[in-house]
Structures are given as C-alpha cells and as structure tokens.
Write a protein that holds these residues in place. Structure first.
Motif, PDB file in Angstrom:
ATOM      1  N   GLY A 102     -48.658 -12.214  86.637  1.00  0.00           N
ATOM      2  CA  GLY A 102     -49.716 -11.764  86.060  1.00  0.00           C
ATOM      3  C   GLY A 102     -49.723  -9.811  86.172  1.00  0.00           C
ATOM      4  N   LYS A 103     -48.737  -9.470  86.966  1.00  0.00           N
ATOM      5  CA  LYS A 103     -48.330  -8.173  87.199  1.00  0.00           C
ATOM      6  C   LYS A 103     -46.936  -8.142  87.597  1.00  0.00           C
ATOM      7  N   LEU A 104     -46.429  -6.734  87.547  1.00  0.00           N
ATOM      8  CA  LEU A 104     -45.200  -6.421  88.417  1.00  0.00           C
ATOM      9  C   LEU A 104     -45.260  -6.334  89.661  1.00  0.00           C
ATOM     10  N   LEU A 105     -44.476  -6.779  90.774  1.00  0.00           N
ATOM     11  CA  LEU A 105     -44.425  -6.362  92.070  1.00  0.00           C
ATOM     12  C   LEU A 105     -43.547  -5.158  92.296  1.00  0.00           C
ATOM     13  N   PRO A 106     -43.949  -4.591  93.304  1.00  0.00           N
ATOM     14  CA  PRO A 106     -43.089  -3.283  93.772  1.00  0.00           C
ATOM     15  C   PRO A 106     -41.611  -3.687  93.553  1.00  0.00           C
ATOM     16  N   LYS A 107     -41.209  -4.537  94.040  1.00  0.00           N
ATOM     17  CA  LYS A 107     -39.818  -5.001  94.074  1.00  0.00           C
ATOM     18  C   LYS A 107     -39.445  -5.352  92.881  1.00  0.00           C
ATOM     19  N   ASP A 108     -40.064  -5.664  91.997  1.00  0.00           N
ATOM     20  CA  ASP A 108     -39.705  -5.814  90.522  1.00  0.00           C
ATOM     21  C   ASP A 108     -39.716  -4.338  89.854  1.00  0.00           C
ATOM     22  N   ARG A 109     -40.588  -3.526  90.065  1.00  0.00           N
ATOM     23  CA  ARG A 109     -40.468  -2.160  89.423  1.00  0.00           C
ATOM     24  C   ARG A 109     -39.286  -1.245  89.903  1.00  0.00           C
ATOM     25  N   ASN A 110     -38.727  -1.513  91.258  1.00  0.00           N
ATOM     26  CA  ASN A 110     -37.830  -0.820  91.690  1.00  0.00           C
ATOM     27  C   ASN A 110     -36.470  -1.327  91.376  1.00  0.00           C
ATOM     28  N   ALA A 111     -36.529  -2.412  90.606  1.00  0.00           N
ATOM     29  CA  ALA A 111     -35.066  -3.213  90.096  1.00  0.00           C
ATOM     30  C   ALA A 111     -35.092  -2.776  88.480  1.00  0.00           C
ATOM     31  N   ILE A 112     -36.053  -2.191  87.990  1.00  0.00           N
ATOM     32  CA  ILE A 112     -35.931  -1.933  86.561  1.00  0.00           C
ATOM     33  C   ILE A 112     -34.928  -0.573  86.359  1.00  0.00           C
TER      34      ILE A 112
END
Length: 483
Positions: A20-30
């Motif tokens: 349902g959203k991007l988690l902080p760890k997901d954003r940091n991995a982009i």
C-alpha cells in the motif's frame, strides 16, 4: 553498473501494490537516477542541450526517493516557495499535469529553472536524502523532476492559459525583460493591469537569452514562455533602451522617458561586468565574458557579424579568469567554437572536494568543488592564481603573466590578506575571457510609483531569487495602485 530503469520502476510498483506504500527501507534502496546526457566528445562541437531529460519511468523512480518529510527543509531553500514534496508526490502517482500545476502556483518558469537553477545551492542542498548520503549530489533530483514535468506538459499539449482578472483600467510599465521583469509582468497582468514590457534587446529573457549558452538552455524554451505571455495579453516593446541619469528621477521624468503609466517596475538586471584593470587590458583578445556569450547566442539566432567584430576562440589557446558558472559557460562555448586549449584560473582557494563541507554542514549548502559538463569536456583548472599583466605583440594578446598566491588571516579581522606564494609565470593565451561577476547597480532616487526588483535592486544573484523579487514587486505595485 547501469541501472535497469524498467526493472526499478516495476519493483517500486510491486512494493506499493503489496504494502500500500513504500517503506523507508524501500525508499533508501532506490538508486538515484542520473539524467542522460550527450556524449562529451560529440557534444563539445555542437550547441544542442547537453542534458537530455528524464523519461517518465526515470522520473517516477527518482520521485519515489523523496521521503515526503513533514517539515521539508527543501522548501526553505526555494525562494519562490514551490511545494516540492507536493509536486514530487504527484509524479509518484504519475499525475504529471498535477505536478506541473503545483509548481506553477508559485513559479512562472519551471522549464527554465529546471535547466539552469543551481539546485545544489538551494532546495537540493537542504534535502534530507542528501543528508542521509552526506552529499548534495545524492539528494532527490528536484530540478530534473521540475524540468521533466514542464517539458511533459508542453510535449503533450497540456499547457493552459491562466485566469485573468477583470481589467482595472490602470497601466504598468516593466523596464527589463529578464526573469524578475517577466514574473512581475505575469503577476500584474493576472491581477487585471495593462502591462507593457520594455527591453533594450531584440528579444526577451535578459541573461537567460544572452548570458546562458544554448547547450544549457535552448532559447526555444524561452520563446515558448514569451509567446504564452503575449497570448495572456502582455505587450512587449523591444530595441527600446531606457536610461535614467542623475541622482533623482521625478514622476515627470518617468513620463517623459518611458511614457504615462500608473506605476513602473525597474528590472534591468546588472549590466556592468566586473573588469580587470591591469596593464595590457587594451590588447586585442581581452574580452568580458558576455562579449563572447551574448554574441554567440545572437549568431545562433541568425544575426551576422563582420570578421573584425566576431569574438571567437577558434584555433586559439583560451584563458578564462573567474571560477563561477559564467566562466564554465565560456569554457563550453570555447570548445564548441574549436579552441586549441582552455585554462581556467581563480584567485580564491580550491573548494573542498565533497561530498561533505565541514565549514557548511547540512542544512547549509556545501561549498564543494563543482565540476560542470563544460569542465568534463576538457579544461586545466587552477586556484590561488592572481593575474598581473596581459602580454602582447603588435597590439594582440599572446599571454598573461600570473602569480600563485595564498590567503592569510587578517590580524585585524575582515577579509584575508593576499600574499605571494610562488614566482610569476606566463600562461600562453591568444584570447582571454573575464568572468568575475557583475557590479551592483546604483539606482537614482525614484518617485513612489516606481519599484525596483531583481538584480537591479539586489545585485547579481540566482534566477530564482530574481523571480521571487519580481513577484514581491508585483505585490507592492498592486498594494500601491489599490489604495
């Protein structure tokens, strides 16, 4: 390793679908999306824009790096107060029209600012993502995203004209068609005033048109914006130099010089460049930077110059004195004209090589070494170099005598003291470009219905600061005329 943009885009969409959203760890991995640029070896002989712009997938991936901070520091660094998290969120939702509309609520020139505004000194320098990576260069690419949505709007035929208020019957003259004047004109026109813009040049834009090379800003981008302003009802009068002499200008003087208007906005920029008055300044081959840049842009626009008038680096050893963006523009232009070599010298010390600047920690913008696309094309760069004398034979420049220097603390405080740090030497050069900034204009005393803005009021600064000043001037004019 090259980034597979399509795979990153799909990964982000799958994560959002699952969580349902991007988690902080997901954003940091982009990974950060690098804007595609033209090959340095090819572009250095052509005037086309170096940066190619983001694709839609690249823009969406890069936008998803934004942390959507509750108290966004990036907005503190934007003089025109763009809702940066707001427009970036629209990009993550692939609502590109919504994104550009969000920007246009406070900024008139997103396609231009997205190309030429030094975001690392403004919004990107304060980006929290940049803080995480300890590098302004790793911040969210706010300017590139701004350019993307502005270009998307034009390319997809989504540009619309603003709502114009009922005419007030009052007239305003804008003197100077640079970014400050254009913003003031746009704002006042939307408020219902009859606006006429005067400019000494043959086309609008000021230094955007005559100071920035096409390889950074294609002038068609400016033309499209001016055409829209004309459609909105603003009148432009070109080849109309307007000068004010003396210490005081009366209302009668204003009417005599400009014509009868209810209010006037002075937005004439900083026309006087800082010169270098050392022996040999009169030699042929010593030029102010704008003599090169403005003429080259006029040549590209179809204007012709005689062989004697032409300022060209073709086949010559070039020396650029001054380490800022204007100096960089001279380097890139010299390459495209076919120079033999380019050296750039700066009297100040070499900046810190990033990513961090100990003297200016986040959220201050880091004064780190900047390498532009022009530097990448080839240039010898030197710092702590003082220019002593221009040398020549038969009235023509052959070189510049310079000397390494150092800066010592002033025991009385204030500006450091320059001291010799080596023996004088000669840098061979058949042409020199002086790129040392501009002098702040000294304005006369004007009557109460005259408002000065942009560089004309504050001295040389950034495009976006001139825009903010033009917006403030429009507010003051409206308040004055609404009494």
């Amino acid at each position: 390793m090259a980034i597979n943009v399509t795979e990153e885009y799909k990964k982000i969409k799958d994560l959002i679908k699952a969580n349902g959203k991007l988690l902080p760890k997901d954003r940091n991995a982009i990974p950060q999306m690098e804007m595609p640029t033209r090959d340095p070896k090819k572009r250095a002989r052509e005037m086309d824009e170096v940066a190619l712009g983001f694709s839609a997938e690249q823009a969406v991936v890069e936008a998803n790096r934004c942390l959507q901070c509750p108290k966004p520091a990036c907005m503190e660094g934007c003089p025109v107060n763009i809702d940066i998290p707001g427009f970036i969120k629209k990009i993550t939702e692939e609502d590109f029209k919504g994104a550009v509309d969000t920007i246009k609520k406070t900024s008139l020139l997103p396609a231009i600012c997205g190309r030429v505004c030094p975001q690392e000194k403004q919004c990107q320098g304060k980006c929290t993502v940049g803080k995480v990576f300890k590098s302004a260069e790793k911040a969210v690419s706010i300017g590139r995203l701004e350019r993307f949505v502005a270009d998307w709007e034009r390319e997809n035929g989504k540009v619309t004209l603003p709502t114009i208020a009922a005419k007030t019957g009052k007239k305003v003259a804008i003197i100077g068609a640079g970014p400050a004047g254009l913003v003031a004109a746009n704002r006042l026109n939307k408020m219902g005033y009859k606006v006429t813009v005067f400019d000494k040049n043959e086309a609008a834009g000021g230094l955007l048109r005559y100071g920035i090379p096409n390889f950074k800003l294609n002038k068609a981008v400016i033309d499209r914006r001016i055409n829209l302003l004309v459609e909105e009802g603003i009148e432009f009068k070109y080849n109309t130099p307007i000068n004010f002499e003396g210490d005081k200008v009366s209302e009668a003087d204003m009417e005599k010089i400009v014509g009868k208007f209810d209010a006037y906005v002075i937005s004439t920029g900083t026309p006087t460049a800082r010169d270098l008055k050392i022996p040999g300044r009169e030699l042929k081959g010593v030029h102010l930077a704008l003599e090169l840049l403005s003429q080259q842009n006029r040549v590209l626009a179809g204007m012709e110059f005689s062989k004697e008038e032409r300022v060209t680096a073709k086949g010559k050893n070039v020396l650029v004195i001054g380490g800022g963006d204007t100096g960089s523009d001279c380097i890139g232009t010299s390459h495209r004209q076919g120079c033999k070599s380019v050296t750039q010298i700066e009297i100040m010390p070499k900046p810190v090589e990033g990513p961090e600047d100990p003297q200016n920690p986040w959220p201050n913008w880091p004064r780190t070494l900047k390498t532009t696309s022009s530097h990448e094309e080839g240039c010898v760069r030197r710092w702590n170099i003082n220019s002593l004398e221009f040398l020549g034979e038969n009235g023509k420049l052959t070189g510049v005598r310079v000397q390494p220097i150092d800066w010592k603390p002033n025991p009385e405080g204030g500006r450091p003291i320059m001291v010799e740090a080596g023996e004088p030497e000669i840098i061979k050069a058949e042409i020199v470009f002086l790129a040392m900034g501009f002098l702040k204009p000294q304005q006369p005393e004007f009557p109460s219905n005259v408002f000065v803005c942009g560089d004309a009021a504050n001295g040389a600064s950034l495009v976006v600061r001139a825009m903010a000043s033009g917006r403030d001037a429009a507010k003051k004019v409206d308040a004055y005329l609404s009494k």
